[in-house]
Design a protein around this motif. Structure first.
Motif, short mmCIF file in Angstrom:
data_model
loop_
_atom_site.label_atom_id
_atom_site.label_comp_id
_atom_site.label_asym_id
_atom_site.label_seq_id
_atom_site.Cartn_x
_atom_site.Cartn_y
_atom_site.Cartn_z
N TYR A 272 46.87 51.03 24.77
CA TYR A 272 46.28 51.55 26.01
C TYR A 272 45.35 50.55 26.68
O TYR A 272 45.22 50.55 27.91
N SER A 273 44.71 49.69 25.91
CA SER A 273 43.87 48.67 26.55
C SER A 273 44.72 47.63 27.27
O SER A 273 44.30 47.12 28.32
N ILE B 181 47.63 48.33 28.74
CA ILE B 181 48.03 49.02 29.97
C ILE B 181 46.89 49.00 30.97
O ILE B 181 47.09 48.71 32.16
N TRP B 182 45.68 49.27 30.49
CA TRP B 182 44.50 49.30 31.35
C TRP B 182 44.24 47.92 31.97
O TRP B 182 44.03 47.80 33.17
N MET C 211 46.30 45.44 32.40
CA MET C 211 47.39 44.99 33.28
C MET C 211 47.50 45.83 34.55
O MET C 211 48.30 45.50 35.43
N SER C 212 46.68 46.87 34.67
CA SER C 212 46.72 47.68 35.89
C SER C 212 46.16 46.87 37.06
O SER C 212 45.26 46.05 36.88
N PRO C 213 46.69 47.07 38.25
CA PRO C 213 46.22 46.32 39.42
C PRO C 213 44.72 46.48 39.69
O PRO C 213 44.07 45.55 40.15
N SER C 214 44.19 47.65 39.36
CA SER C 214 42.76 47.87 39.63
C SER C 214 41.88 46.96 38.78
O SER C 214 40.79 46.58 39.22
N VAL C 215 42.34 46.58 37.60
CA VAL C 215 41.56 45.66 36.76
C VAL C 215 41.96 44.21 37.02
O VAL C 215 41.11 43.33 37.08
N ASN D 163 42.86 42.77 39.70
CA ASN D 163 42.35 42.24 40.96
C ASN D 163 40.83 42.38 41.10
O ASN D 163 40.27 41.94 42.09
N TRP E 19 39.79 41.12 34.08
CA TRP E 19 40.72 41.15 32.96
C TRP E 19 40.38 40.06 31.96
O TRP E 19 40.58 40.23 30.76
#
Length: 176
Positions: free
Chosen positions: A115-116, A118-119, A121-125, A127, A138
């Motif tokens: 889950y970390s 996924i978190w 690699m999310s665009p919100s993190v 960028n 990141w």
């Protein structure tokens, strides 16, 4: 003939190298943290000109030190534990109890690592920039999945040793 010490599997050699690497990274992080805090205090109270990014850097270095320390604690089985029940069990019961504990740690590390990732690699993190350091977040958060991977590797090593103790018997004591 092999260069390996007698009785060491390739996996044990990998975990030993990973342990030594984590120790050196922890030392470096701790040294940078100490220097950063000393310089920040000097600038703030002696020169009356605080460094605006020093607090944020200290926070992230402290987080890195914490996660690296957790990895090393898992490697050495130095976590806080209540062993009242475990110590009262017979030898095989202690091995099974320790196996259950190690499997729980492995489950935690795998779930948190997954889950970390996924978190992170999310665009919100990906960028997001840190406020004072202007670094991609990141890069600061990547210690979470790295530490979970290291914990999983060290836990698998402990499980292998417990299985050897269970099926082969102890040869000169439990391997750590």
């Amino acid at each position: 003939m092999s260069d390996r010490p007698a009785g060491r599997s390739p996996f044990s050699l990998i975990t030993l190298a990973l342990d030594k690497f984590l120790i050196w990274v922890s030392i470096a992080v701790g040294a940078v943290l100490a220097i950063n805090m000393i310089v920040a205090v000097f600038y703030r109270y002696v020169l009356s000109s605080p460094i605006f990014w020093a607090d944020e850097l200290s926070l992230y270095l402290f987080c890195w030190a914490t996660f690296l320390g957790a990895c090393l604690a898992v490697k050495r089985s130095d976590m806080a534990a209540v062993t009242f029940l475990l110590n009262r069990l017979p030898e095989r019961g202690r091995i099974f109890g320790s196996m259950l504990i190690q499997l729980s740690i492995l489950f935690f590390a795998v779930v948190m690592g997954y889950y970390s990732m996924i978190w992170i690699m999310s665009p919100s993190v990906m960028n997001l920039l840190s406020p004072a350091l202007s670094m991609k977040m990141w890069k600061l958060y990547v210690i979470v999945p790295i530490s979970m991977l290291c914990m999983a590797v060290f836990t698998i090593e402990h499980i292998v040793h417990l299985l050897q103790d269970l099926f082969i018997g102890k040869k000169g004591g439990a391997a750590q």
